[in-house]
Design an enzyme around this catalytic site. Structure first.
Site, PDB file in Angstrom:
ATOM      1  N   SER B 320       0.920  -1.084   0.066  1.00  0.00           N
ATOM      2  CA  SER B 320       0.115  -0.040  -0.049  1.00  0.00           C
ATOM      3  C   SER B 320       0.716   1.307   0.080  1.00  0.00           C
ATOM      4  O   SER B 320       0.547   2.418  -0.657  1.00  0.00           O
ATOM      5  CB  SER B 320      -0.981   0.115   1.119  1.00  0.00           C
ATOM      6  N   GLY B 321       1.638   1.163   0.844  1.00  0.00           N
ATOM      7  CA  GLY B 321       2.942   2.197   1.035  1.00  0.00           C
ATOM      8  C   GLY B 321       3.548   2.604  -0.697  1.00  0.00           C
ATOM      9  O   GLY B 321       3.334   3.701  -1.131  1.00  0.00           O
ATOM     10  N   TRP B 323       2.292   1.705  -3.402  1.00  0.00           N
ATOM     11  CA  TRP B 323       1.268   2.072  -4.300  1.00  0.00           C
ATOM     12  C   TRP B 323       1.132   3.488  -4.498  1.00  0.00           C
ATOM     13  O   TRP B 323       0.985   4.062  -5.668  1.00  0.00           O
ATOM     14  CB  TRP B 323       0.106   1.198  -4.072  1.00  0.00           C
ATOM     15  N   HIS B 324       1.350   4.117  -3.414  1.00  0.00           N
ATOM     16  CA  HIS B 324       1.192   5.563  -3.134  1.00  0.00           C
ATOM     17  C   HIS B 324       2.321   6.465  -3.822  1.00  0.00           C
ATOM     18  O   HIS B 324       2.122   7.455  -4.345  1.00  0.00           O
ATOM     19  CB  HIS B 324       1.098   5.892  -1.862  1.00  0.00           C
ATOM     20  N   GLY B 325       3.607   6.064  -3.851  1.00  0.00           N
ATOM     21  CA  GLY B 325       4.756   6.358  -4.637  1.00  0.00           C
ATOM     22  C   GLY B 325       5.828   5.626  -4.572  1.00  0.00           C
ATOM     23  O   GLY B 325       5.960   4.799  -3.752  1.00  0.00           O
TER      24      GLY B 325
END
Lengths: 416, 473
Positions: B320-321, B323-325
């Site tokens: 998830s982390g 995925w954000h950047g």
């Protein structure tokens, strides 16, 4: 559909434009509709410019801007102009003047001394050539009205450039301190020398200042000049555009009210113009008020203005010539009186290079070194200088050392 | 093209909406598809071909996969997974990978990997996740695939949620793509419009105002940043990011509703959460659900041992982390949240169960704030400096000042966000998003919506307008 209608209404209005919209005030660059090419579509630059053009060209855009600005002003006491703050009694300030007042941009004693030494040398040399060269310290609203500063800007200050230059250690420099003049009149004057909505001296304040400057020129040049006189003062609730300059640029829906301002009815004789001296003014935006009221026209035959020592304006701004293109020595000799008029905001770069350029002509053996030249360039560039100061703070170095190091680097690596 | 621009608000959307409303039913999807392709081409002209190629190839691969069995089906699943994840890895993470390899190599040698930086296609994370959702929902037979490539393309490229979500899963929107006429009532359109205007106001009137000061605070040198400023900055950021992201989601949901689609909610008053676990049920809800349905549950979820559950949580939040950047700060942020989720499972939830709600809310908000420092910082070094300043316990003076609009908005949103802990406020919020048949509330809503719309357009029109008194001052 009432709610969605503005989305269509504004576009339809723009296409029809039934009424010419009031222009927004201030100096700004209008966006131009970009031309679509094979290159600027794929790289996204067309889309960016087109979007910017659309932002500026929707129906009733100017009215919407004014509405937004008015709401911010009325509800939040906020001016949507970069650097403009609203102080007590509705006084508008440029934050940079406040920073200068507190000494944030002080260039240091040794640079001040060096500058004053050169000013004196230039004044003495030009005097021998029959040219009166006078330094005029223009006033600053921050210095005149510090009691109305926005509370969050009030802080402990240190020596400012104005305080250093206005109290020269080298005696014999001819200068006129308009700050001092204004402060001496503050408790007795009936009409404002600075309006609440303006950032420059008021028309009235300017007239008083020029009257004083003319007197000083007479003393220095041992000559008689036609004075700046007025038959009466017209008091009004409606300030001129010059006295409302910042408020104009705020682009509000409603005018800001302020105390009455006064406008002199000048008595200009315009006699024997050929016998009047020629004047060169190295100045800044404070000059536009002088020009607008024609305050030098009575005392001088011709007045040329070198704006920030960069652009020569002639014939009331109709023609512009870069000062760089002129023969400096020849230009100096064309004039009988030279005024260097500068406000506290830019005293970190007193003279905008003029002093050094003239000094180098008459004292070639003592020319400005390359390092000193770059120090001056750094000081004259607010952004560059701010970076140097931040760098110094970060590395815990005296900023003077950081300035010298940056100038040394520039001298070795950059072209003049 | 962003929703909060005059180009979208006054030209693109009104034109598309008018055309859509006037089109016969059989043509409506094509109108939306063309509009969506135009929307994406405007913002990313060089990537539209890659996106369309990816969409077309996926449609055929998944179509064949659906008609296949056994090993062939699995192979086609893997092929499609590899293509989509490969696309994401290449465009989003290749630069990050090369930069890190070069940082490592720089310690030993001057010969570094030569690499031309790849430009990130806008919205790639969102549409790859949608494609994966389609792939897996078809594979698991949750829904039959689309028979028309135009319908599949519309599902992937639908412009309201193309670049910033919410992440709409295939199974929850598939039927709406085929038939949604019952959701195209005047009430739906009005509710959609109100929702859109609420989102636009959140973005333009709140997030952008807060963001201006947050950017200045985060740009300060360590020497100029004081403890109070650091706290104000991160609190302001927590609201900036919430109003920006939820505002955008509201706009997407609103536009979709006007076009007959019902999108899932993406935010639900996240700052009244009493634990990080609850926070992730209220923040970016569609991402959380996607991760749960397509990653966490297939990995075993919490059905296996406690250790395996913790590992699954760790992996989900690491991804998830990322995925954000493509940055270590996002990885750290993801792991930070994963850590607290694990703690919740382990013992923290039970430990705090009987604590007053206000304490739990404050503690959770405090934890989230620390996470936001990691999220906002440009690198781990800045994050560390910022956190050090936050906990320096030194009250220093500063010449930094805040204008009244920032102060007002910060206080107002702080109250608004935490007042939602009251059930009555939550009921009011729910009613705000529902259609109303009564003339009086409808009239009030219309007047407020119109007023806010005008305010927003005024803000957008003047955001770049900065006149000088004199050009050469």
């Amino acid at each position: 559909m009432v709610v969605i209608s503005p989305l269509y209404f504004l576009t339809i209005y723009k296409c029809m434009e039934p009424v010419n919209e009031k222009e927004l005030k201030g100096d700004y660059i209008l966006k131009v509709m970009p031309e679509l090419t094979w290159e600027n579509w794929p790289d996204g630059s067309f889309q960016k410019k087109y979007s910017e053009y659309i932002e500026e060209n929707i129906g009733l855009r100017n009215l919407l801007v004014e509405l937004r600005n008015q709401l911010d002003y009325s509800l939040f006491n906020k001016a949507n102009v970069d650097g403009v703050l609203i102080g007590g009694n509705g006084n508008l300030y440029d934050v940079r003047y406040i920073d200068a007042y507190y000494g944030d941009d002080f260039i240091g004693d040794d640079l001040v001394k060096e500058k004053l030494r050169k000013i004196k040398a230039v004044q003495d040399t030009l005097r021998k050539e029959g040219i009166t060269f006078l330094l005029v310290l223009e006033p600053s609203k921050a210095r005149y009205l510090p009691e109305h500063f926005p509370p969050f800007t009030i802080r402990k200050g240190s020596t400012s450039n104005y305080e250093a230059f206005a109290d020269p250690s080298i005696p014999g420099i001819d200068f006129v301190d308009i700050n001092k003049l204004f402060l001496s009149l503050k408790d007795t004057i009936s009409y404002p020398l600075y309006t609440t909505s303006g950032i420059h001296w008021s028309d009235y304040g300017c007239a008083i200042a020029i009257r004083e400057i003319i007197k000083r020129i007479e003393e220095e040049s041992h000559s008689k000049l036609d004075p700046v006189e007025w038959s009466r003062l017209r008091a009004t609730d409606f300030p001129s555009d010059r006295d409302y300059d910042v408020a104009n640029v705020m682009n509000l829906l409603f005018e800001i009210e302020g105390p009455k301002t006064a406008y002199p009815d000048f008595v200009f004789r315009h006699e024997n113009p050929s016998q009047k001296p020629d004047l060169l003014v190295l100045g800044d935006s404070y000059f536009w008020n002088i020009e607008g009221q024609g305050l030098f026209s009575n005392s001088f035959r011709n007045t040329n203005h070198w704006h920030y020592n960069k652009i020569l304006y002639e014939n009331g701004m109709k023609s512009q010539t870069p000062v760089q293109a002129l023969d400096l020595k020849k230009e100096l000799k064309k004039h009988d009186v030279i005024l260097l008029m500068q406000t506290e905001l830019t005293l970190y770069d007193l003279g905008w290079g003029f002093i050094e350029q003239v000094y180098d002509i008459y004292y070639p053996e003592d020319q400005e070194t390359l390092v000193s030249y770059w120090e001056r360039q750094i000081l004259s560039d607010r952004e560059w200088w701010s970076k140097v100061r931040k760098q110094a703070k970060k590395s815990n170095t005296p900023w003077r050392t950081a300035l010298r190091n940056n100038a040394l680097y520039a001298a070795e690596n950059l072209k003049k | 093209m962003v929703f909060s621009s005059n180009l979208f608000l006054l030209y693109f959307f009104p034109a598309v909406f008018l055309l859509y409303c006037l089109s016969p039913r059989s043509v409506k999807n094509y109108v939306l598809l063309i509009a969506s392709i135009a929307f994406y081409s405007w913002g990313a002209p060089t990537f539209i071909c890659i996106v369309l190629l990816s969409v077309f190839s996926d449609f055929y691969i998944i179509g064949v996969m659906h008609r296949s069995d056994g090993r062939r089906k699995k192979i086609l699943l893997l092929v499609s997974l590899a293509l989509n994840i490969g696309l994401l890895i290449y465009f989003k993470y290749a630069n990050f990978f090369v930069d890190n390899v070069n940082s490592f190599l720089a310690s030993f040698t001057t010969e570094l990997l030569e690499w031309t930086k790849i430009v990130l296609p806008v919205g790639i994370s969102f549409f790859v996740f949608k494609k994966l959702s389609y792939l897996l929902d078809v594979y698991w037979k949750r829904h039959a695939p689309f028979s028309k490539i135009s319908d599949y393309s519309l599902f992937i490229l639908l412009f309201p949620e193309l670049v910033a979500g919410p992440i709409v899963r295939f199974s929850e929107i598939a039927d709406q793509i085929i038939e949604r006429s019952k959701q195209e009532t005047i009430d739906d359109r009005l509710v959609g419009l109100f929702r859109f205007i609420i989102g636009l106001s959140k973005k333009v009137l709140v997030a952008n105002v807060l963001g201006q000061q947050v950017d200045k605070i985060f740009a300060l040198d360590q020497a100029e940043l004081t403890m109070p400023l650091a706290w104000i900055g991160i609190v302001a950021y927590s609201f900036q990011i919430y109003f920006d992201f939820s505002g955008y989601s509201d706009m997407a949901i609103g536009i979709a509703r006007m076009l007959g689609f019902k999108f899932p909610e993406n935010f639900n008053n996240p700052y009244i959460s009493q634990s990080i676990t609850e926070f992730w049920k209220r923040w970016h809800i569609t991402l959380g659900r996607w991760m749960k349905d397509y990653l966490y549950v297939p990995l075993g979820g919490n059905r296996l041992s406690a250790k395996r559950t913790y590992f699954n949580l760790f992996l989900v939040f690491l991804l998830s982390g990322l995925w954000h950047g493509a940055s270590w700060t996002f990885v750290a942020w993801g792991l930070f949240h994963g850590f607290f989720l694990i703690l919740d499972r382990w013992f923290l939830d039970r430990f705090k169960k009987n604590w007053p709600a206000a304490i739990n809310i404050l503690l959770t908000y405090f934890t989230v704030l620390i996470g936001w420092v990691l999220f906002r910082a440009t690198d781990l070094h800045q994050a560390s400096d910022y956190l050090t300043k936050m906990f320096s316990f030194k009250v220093e003076s500063s010449s930094f000042y805040f204008l009244n609009d920032f102060k007002f908005i910060l206080i107002a949103v702080f109250i608004f966000c935490f007042a939602a802990a009251n059930k009555r406020i939550q009921q009011f919020q729910t009613r705000l998003y529902e259609p109303s048949m009564n003339l009086l509330p409808l009239s009030f809503r219309s007047i407020f919506a119109l007023a806010f719309l005008i305010l927003c357009i005024g803000h957008i029109s003047s955001s770049d307008f900065n006149p000088f008194i004199y050009f050469a001052f």
